[in-house]
Design a protein around this motif. Structure first.
Motif, PDB file in Angstrom:
ATOM      1  N   SER A   1      20.616  35.349  69.612  1.00 43.90           N
ATOM      2  CA  SER A   1      20.798  35.792  70.994  1.00 43.90           C
ATOM      3  C   SER A   1      22.134  35.324  71.561  1.00 43.90           C
ATOM      4  O   SER A   1      22.880  36.107  72.155  1.00 43.90           O
ATOM      5  N   LEU A   2      22.432  34.035  71.380  1.00 46.34           N
ATOM      6  CA  LEU A   2      23.667  33.478  71.935  1.00 46.34           C
ATOM      7  C   LEU A   2      24.912  33.979  71.218  1.00 46.34           C
ATOM      8  O   LEU A   2      25.985  34.059  71.814  1.00 46.34           O
ATOM      9  N   ASP A   3      24.768  34.343  69.958  1.00 46.47           N
ATOM     10  CA  ASP A   3      25.909  34.788  69.158  1.00 46.47           C
ATOM     11  C   ASP A   3      26.316  36.233  69.457  1.00 46.47           C
ATOM     12  O   ASP A   3      27.436  36.632  69.172  1.00 46.47           O
ATOM     13  N   PHE A   4      25.408  37.001  70.066  1.00 46.48           N
ATOM     14  CA  PHE A   4      25.692  38.408  70.377  1.00 46.48           C
ATOM     15  C   PHE A   4      26.413  38.489  71.721  1.00 46.48           C
ATOM     16  O   PHE A   4      25.938  37.955  72.722  1.00 46.48           O
TER      17      PHE A   4
ATOM     18  N   LYS B   1      21.838  47.949  73.012  1.00 46.50           N
ATOM     19  CA  LYS B   1      20.697  47.608  72.168  1.00 46.50           C
ATOM     20  C   LYS B   1      21.206  46.506  71.253  1.00 46.50           C
ATOM     21  O   LYS B   1      21.971  46.749  70.332  1.00 46.50           O
ATOM     22  N   GLY B   2      20.816  45.296  71.564  1.00 48.46           N
ATOM     23  CA  GLY B   2      21.278  44.154  70.793  1.00 48.46           C
ATOM     24  C   GLY B   2      20.347  43.848  69.638  1.00 48.46           C
ATOM     25  O   GLY B   2      19.480  44.644  69.283  1.00 48.46           O
TER      26      GLY B   2
ATOM     27  N   GLU C   1      21.733  33.735  58.098  1.00 46.71           N
ATOM     28  CA  GLU C   1      22.447  34.960  57.715  1.00 46.71           C
ATOM     29  C   GLU C   1      21.485  36.139  57.542  1.00 46.71           C
ATOM     30  O   GLU C   1      21.759  37.249  58.012  1.00 46.71           O
ATOM     31  N   ALA C   2      20.354  35.910  56.895  1.00 42.45           N
ATOM     32  CA  ALA C   2      19.374  36.982  56.709  1.00 42.45           C
ATOM     33  C   ALA C   2      18.809  37.439  58.054  1.00 42.45           C
ATOM     34  O   ALA C   2      18.644  38.638  58.294  1.00 42.45           O
ATOM     35  N   THR C   3      18.541  36.486  58.942  1.00 45.01           N
ATOM     36  CA  THR C   3      18.007  36.815  60.263  1.00 45.01           C
ATOM     37  C   THR C   3      19.010  37.634  61.068  1.00 45.01           C
ATOM     38  O   THR C   3      18.639  38.607  61.723  1.00 45.01           O
TER      39      THR C   3
ATOM     40  N   LEU D   1      19.661  43.237  63.395  1.00 44.95           N
ATOM     41  CA  LEU D   1      20.454  44.414  63.763  1.00 44.95           C
ATOM     42  C   LEU D   1      20.097  45.666  62.957  1.00 44.95           C
ATOM     43  O   LEU D   1      20.331  46.774  63.413  1.00 44.95           O
ATOM     44  N   GLU D   2      19.539  45.482  61.758  1.00 46.13           N
ATOM     45  CA  GLU D   2      19.369  46.619  60.864  1.00 46.13           C
ATOM     46  C   GLU D   2      17.930  47.042  60.611  1.00 46.13           C
ATOM     47  O   GLU D   2      17.695  48.121  60.081  1.00 46.13           O
ATOM     48  N   CYS D   3      16.950  46.211  60.954  1.00 43.57           N
ATOM     49  CA  CYS D   3      15.559  46.503  60.607  1.00 43.57           C
ATOM     50  C   CYS D   3      14.669  46.484  61.845  1.00 43.57           C
ATOM     51  O   CYS D   3      15.036  45.952  62.884  1.00 43.57           O
ATOM     52  N   ASP D   4      13.484  47.041  61.685  1.00 36.98           N
ATOM     53  CA  ASP D   4      12.506  47.052  62.752  1.00 36.98           C
ATOM     54  C   ASP D   4      11.168  46.632  62.167  1.00 36.98           C
ATOM     55  O   ASP D   4      10.842  46.977  61.040  1.00 36.98           O
ATOM     56  N   GLY D   5      10.397  45.898  62.944  1.00 37.27           N
ATOM     57  CA  GLY D   5       9.071  45.503  62.515  1.00 37.27           C
ATOM     58  C   GLY D   5       8.887  44.003  62.557  1.00 37.27           C
ATOM     59  O   GLY D   5       9.825  43.241  62.776  1.00 37.27           O
TER      60      GLY D   5
END
Length: 185
Positions: free
Chosen positions: A29-32, A41-42, A83-85, A90-94
């Motif tokens: 959150s803080l890095d965005f 849409k973050g 890194e995975a998080t 940004l790329e996945c949903d669920g």
């Protein structure tokens, strides 16, 4: 309670798993930097810490959305987990399923609404929604009351808010509140 039963909600190692999920969501959150942009849409996250990996009765696979286990299998993998998080946010949903030992499941899921199975009506009575909650947070608070779920952690893709849900109760911090007095601006 049998002498071999573990109280996951207060177990030190499980609390560390939940803390790592929360701190990582706060970091994302803080890095965005785009939260103030109109129609942004973050990054978004939804973790569920489960005591039993037999969660298929209340969760369905989310298509091709996968946690990158080839790069990170555990929340204790330090930099690899962050890194995975960041990528997944940004790329996945669920929902991302995390076992109480910190192991992250590969398949991301959609948790079913309460009331879709018999015997769930009583669980729904333990849920109270807040006005700030979107669908991800409503799902997370509902999922948190299931007997095999220890906690859920979310990151709102609209506001950067990070929330932890336990047994239908929410602890939430807006992006401006994350880090409190220790936050470096």
């Amino acid at each position: 309670m049998s002498s071999l039963a573990i109280e996951y909600g207060t177990h030190e190692r499980v609390r560390e798993v939940i803390d790592r999920l929360t701190f990582c969501a706060e970091h994302v959150s803080l890095d965005f930097d785009g939260w103030e942009d109109p129609h942004v849409k973050g990054p978004g996250l939804y973790f569920a810490v489960v005591a039993d990996r037999e969660y298929g009765s209340y969760a369905d696979p989310m298509g091709d959305n996968r946690w990158p286990r080839d790069r990170c299998r555990s929340v204790f993998a330090e930099d690899a987990f962050v890194e995975a998080t960041e990528t997944v946010s940004l790329e996945c949903d669920g929902g991302i399923v995390v076992a109480v030992d910190g192991e992250v499941e590969s398949q991301m899921v959609r948790f079913r609404d309460l009331g879709t199975r018999s015997g769930e009506a009583d669980l729904a009575d333990d849920v109270a929604y807040e006005p700030w909650m979107g669908s991800r947070h409503m799902s997370a608070i509902e999922t948190s009351v299931r007997p095999d779920v220890v906690a859920t952690v979310t990151l709102s893709e609209e506001t950067g808010r990070v929330s932890v849900f336990r047994e239908g109760e929410a602890e939430s911090a807006t992006r401006k509140e994350i880090g409190g007095p220790w936050r470096a601006e």
